[in-house]
Design a protein around this motif. Structure first.
Motif, PDB file in Angstrom:
ATOM      1  N   ALA A   1      54.454  43.121  21.788  1.00 26.76           N
ATOM      2  CA  ALA A   1      53.580  42.163  22.467  1.00 26.76           C
ATOM      3  C   ALA A   1      52.201  42.737  22.785  1.00 26.76           C
ATOM      4  CB  ALA A   1      54.242  41.692  23.763  1.00 26.76           C
ATOM      5  N   SER A   2      52.013  44.019  22.557  1.00 31.06           N
ATOM      6  CA  SER A   2      50.750  44.671  22.930  1.00 31.06           C
ATOM      7  C   SER A   2      49.700  44.545  21.825  1.00 31.06           C
ATOM      8  CB  SER A   2      51.010  46.158  23.211  1.00 31.06           C
ATOM      9  OG  SER A   2      51.238  46.849  21.997  1.00 31.06           O
ATOM     10  N   ASP A   3      48.556  45.168  22.062  1.00 30.77           N
ATOM     11  CA  ASP A   3      47.465  45.187  21.094  1.00 30.77           C
ATOM     12  C   ASP A   3      47.610  46.310  20.062  1.00 30.77           C
ATOM     13  OD1 ASP A   3      46.179  43.031  22.189  1.00 30.77           O
ATOM     14  OD2 ASP A   3      44.795  44.213  23.403  1.00 30.77           O
ATOM     15  N   MET A   4      48.755  46.973  20.021  1.00 28.40           N
ATOM     16  CA  MET A   4      48.951  48.040  19.055  1.00 28.40           C
ATOM     17  C   MET A   4      48.719  47.486  17.651  1.00 28.40           C
ATOM     18  SD  MET A   4      52.273  50.418  18.310  1.00 28.40           S
ATOM     19  CE  MET A   4      52.918  49.495  16.925  1.00 28.40           C
ATOM     20  N   PRO A   5      47.863  48.123  16.849  1.00 31.63           N
ATOM     21  CA  PRO A   5      47.603  47.596  15.506  1.00 31.63           C
ATOM     22  C   PRO A   5      48.851  47.685  14.624  1.00 31.63           C
ATOM     23  CG  PRO A   5      46.272  49.572  15.929  1.00 31.63           C
ATOM     24  CD  PRO A   5      47.060  49.288  17.155  1.00 31.63           C
ATOM     25  N   THR A   6      49.025  46.695  13.765  1.00 30.62           N
ATOM     26  CA  THR A   6      50.201  46.656  12.896  1.00 30.62           C
ATOM     27  C   THR A   6      50.225  47.836  11.934  1.00 30.62           C
ATOM     28  OG1 THR A   6      50.348  44.271  13.083  1.00 30.62           O
ATOM     29  CG2 THR A   6      51.428  45.259  11.184  1.00 30.62           C
ATOM     30  N   GLY A   7      49.098  48.317  11.519  1.00 36.68           N
ATOM     31  CA  GLY A   7      49.047  49.453  10.616  1.00 36.68           C
ATOM     32  C   GLY A   7      49.009  50.792  11.324  1.00 36.68           C
ATOM     33  N   PHE A   8      49.421  50.830  12.580  1.00 37.37           N
ATOM     34  CA  PHE A   8      49.342  52.044  13.390  1.00 37.37           C
ATOM     35  C   PHE A   8      50.147  53.181  12.770  1.00 37.37           C
ATOM     36  CE2 PHE A   8      51.382  54.652  16.707  1.00 37.37           C
ATOM     37  CZ  PHE A   8      50.251  55.246  17.240  1.00 37.37           C
TER      38      PHE A   8
ATOM     39  N   GLY B   1      62.705  34.678  15.483  1.00 36.42           N
ATOM     40  CA  GLY B   1      61.740  33.990  16.332  1.00 36.42           C
ATOM     41  C   GLY B   1      61.019  34.939  17.274  1.00 36.42           C
ATOM     42  N   ARG B   2      61.727  35.963  17.742  1.00 41.63           N
ATOM     43  CA  ARG B   2      61.159  36.940  18.679  1.00 41.63           C
ATOM     44  C   ARG B   2      60.272  37.946  17.962  1.00 41.63           C
ATOM     45  NH1 ARG B   2      58.723  38.031  22.731  1.00 41.63           N
ATOM     46  NH2 ARG B   2      59.597  39.201  24.420  1.00 41.63           N
ATOM     47  N   PHE B   3      60.666  38.325  16.745  1.00 43.62           N
ATOM     48  CA  PHE B   3      59.942  39.313  15.951  1.00 43.62           C
ATOM     49  C   PHE B   3      59.650  38.738  14.568  1.00 43.62           C
ATOM     50  CE2 PHE B   3      62.871  41.640  18.794  1.00 43.62           C
ATOM     51  CZ  PHE B   3      61.956  42.327  19.573  1.00 43.62           C
ATOM     52  N   PRO B   4      58.715  37.781  14.459  1.00 46.95           N
ATOM     53  CA  PRO B   4      58.493  37.106  13.175  1.00 46.95           C
ATOM     54  C   PRO B   4      57.836  37.980  12.106  1.00 46.95           C
ATOM     55  CG  PRO B   4      56.920  36.342  14.810  1.00 46.95           C
ATOM     56  CD  PRO B   4      57.898  37.223  15.528  1.00 46.95           C
ATOM     57  N   ASP B   5      57.048  38.958  12.492  1.00 45.87           N
ATOM     58  CA  ASP B   5      56.329  39.801  11.534  1.00 45.87           C
ATOM     59  C   ASP B   5      57.127  41.086  11.295  1.00 45.87           C
ATOM     60  OD1 ASP B   5      54.588  41.367  10.080  1.00 45.87           O
ATOM     61  OD2 ASP B   5      52.853  40.993  11.379  1.00 45.87           O
ATOM     62  N   ARG B   6      57.804  41.158  10.167  1.00 46.56           N
ATOM     63  CA  ARG B   6      58.671  42.304   9.856  1.00 46.56           C
ATOM     64  C   ARG B   6      57.876  43.602   9.729  1.00 46.56           C
ATOM     65  NH1 ARG B   6      63.633  44.125  10.808  1.00 46.56           N
ATOM     66  NH2 ARG B   6      63.744  46.023   9.627  1.00 46.56           N
ATOM     67  N   ALA B   7      56.683  43.527   9.141  1.00 48.68           N
ATOM     68  CA  ALA B   7      55.849  44.728   8.993  1.00 48.68           C
ATOM     69  C   ALA B   7      55.449  45.267  10.364  1.00 48.68           C
ATOM     70  CB  ALA B   7      54.615  44.418   8.159  1.00 48.68           C
ATOM     71  N   ARG B   8      55.100  44.356  11.287  1.00 46.98           N
ATOM     72  CA  ARG B   8      54.744  44.790  12.644  1.00 46.98           C
ATOM     73  C   ARG B   8      55.944  45.389  13.348  1.00 46.98           C
ATOM     74  NH1 ARG B   8      51.079  45.027  16.267  1.00 46.98           N
ATOM     75  NH2 ARG B   8      51.430  44.625  18.454  1.00 46.98           N
ATOM     76  N   LEU B   9      57.106  44.772  13.192  1.00 48.57           N
ATOM     77  CA  LEU B   9      58.318  45.298  13.825  1.00 48.57           C
ATOM     78  C   LEU B   9      58.627  46.698  13.308  1.00 48.57           C
ATOM     79  CD1 LEU B   9      60.716  44.945  15.731  1.00 48.57           C
ATOM     80  CD2 LEU B   9      61.942  43.850  13.837  1.00 48.57           C
ATOM     81  N   ASP B  10      58.513  46.923  12.004  1.00 47.23           N
ATOM     82  CA  ASP B  10      58.747  48.255  11.440  1.00 47.23           C
ATOM     83  C   ASP B  10      57.785  49.276  12.043  1.00 47.23           C
ATOM     84  OD1 ASP B  10      60.792  47.279   9.857  1.00 47.23           O
ATOM     85  OD2 ASP B  10      59.567  47.159   8.037  1.00 47.23           O
ATOM     86  N   CYS B  11      56.516  48.896  12.169  1.00 44.31           N
ATOM     87  CA  CYS B  11      55.504  49.772  12.744  1.00 44.31           C
ATOM     88  C   CYS B  11      55.819  50.071  14.214  1.00 44.31           C
ATOM     89  CB  CYS B  11      54.131  49.116  12.603  1.00 44.31           C
ATOM     90  SG  CYS B  11      52.780  50.099  13.244  1.00 44.31           S
TER      91      CYS B  11
ATOM     92  N   GLN C   1      58.797  52.453  14.518  1.00 43.86           N
ATOM     93  CA  GLN C   1      58.408  53.838  14.214  1.00 43.86           C
ATOM     94  C   GLN C   1      57.631  54.452  15.378  1.00 43.86           C
ATOM     95  OE1 GLN C   1      56.336  53.905  10.478  1.00 43.86           O
ATOM     96  NE2 GLN C   1      58.107  53.126   9.354  1.00 43.86           N
ATOM     97  N   ALA C   2      56.724  53.688  15.962  1.00 45.12           N
ATOM     98  CA  ALA C   2      55.957  54.186  17.105  1.00 45.12           C
ATOM     99  C   ALA C   2      56.876  54.443  18.290  1.00 45.12           C
ATOM    100  CB  ALA C   2      54.864  53.187  17.490  1.00 45.12           C
ATOM    101  N   ASN C   3      57.845  53.559  18.515  1.00 45.98           N
ATOM    102  CA  ASN C   3      58.783  53.735  19.615  1.00 45.98           C
ATOM    103  C   ASN C   3      59.661  54.967  19.389  1.00 45.98           C
ATOM    104  OD1 ASN C   3      60.135  53.182  22.028  1.00 45.98           O
ATOM    105  ND2 ASN C   3      61.671  51.981  20.959  1.00 45.98           N
ATOM    106  N   ALA C   4      60.069  55.206  18.150  1.00 43.96           N
ATOM    107  CA  ALA C   4      60.875  56.390  17.851  1.00 43.96           C
ATOM    108  C   ALA C   4      60.078  57.665  18.131  1.00 43.96           C
ATOM    109  CB  ALA C   4      61.338  56.353  16.398  1.00 43.96           C
TER     110      ALA C   4
END
Length: 151
Positions: free
Chosen positions: A37-44, A99-109, A112-115
């Protein structure tokens, strides 16, 4: 000198310390929801010295959604992952997750950042206490405090 050793722990002085404590007390699933939900860029991509910025994004996500939504969505996301591992994902659960995480690429990013954040926070021992905001708070107990929390 002995009085120094027995002194009560004070609350964090800076907002960075408060943010670190709050992030330490959150579950991985809660951090995933907040980062999404944050402003973290998807390509981070993780780099040296970025940990404080990622923590700031976690706090930003909690501020946007409210901790109650982060908490409940985190529980649902963790439940979905357990169902997925067991091969028992229902259509309703899949629909909720997409519905909660519609963008799979963003979720993957985000995952990875959370890990990496979890790895970087491994140097800190979590301190028992409340996490949340003024409307919804949860007490998390760690270490010796776990057996002292009433059920």
């Amino acid at each position: 000198m002995p009085a120094t050793l027995l002194a009560a722990r004070t609350s964090p002085d800076t907002s960075a310390e408060r943010d670190l404590l709050a992030t330490l007390r959150m579950t991985g699933a809660e951090r995933t929801v907040a980062l999404y939900a944050s402003d973290m860029p998807t390509g981070f991509s993780w780099s040296r010295g970025i940990t404080p910025q990622v923590i700031a994004w976690v706090v930003q996500g909690v501020d946007r959604l409210g901790f109650e939504d982060v908490y409940r969505s985190g529980v649902e996301a963790q439940h979905y992952r357990v169902l997925r591992l067991a091969g028992q994902v229902s259509t309703a659960a899949r629909r909720w997750f997409r519905g909660r995480f519609p963008d799979r690429a963003r979720l993957d990013c985000v995952e990875q950042a959370n890990a990496m954040l979890t790895f970087r926070l491994g140097d800190y021992e979590p301190v028992s206490g409340y996490v949340g905001d003024d409307t919804f708070r949860v007490y998390r107990a760690y270490g010796d405090d776990v057996d002292e929390v009433g059920v």
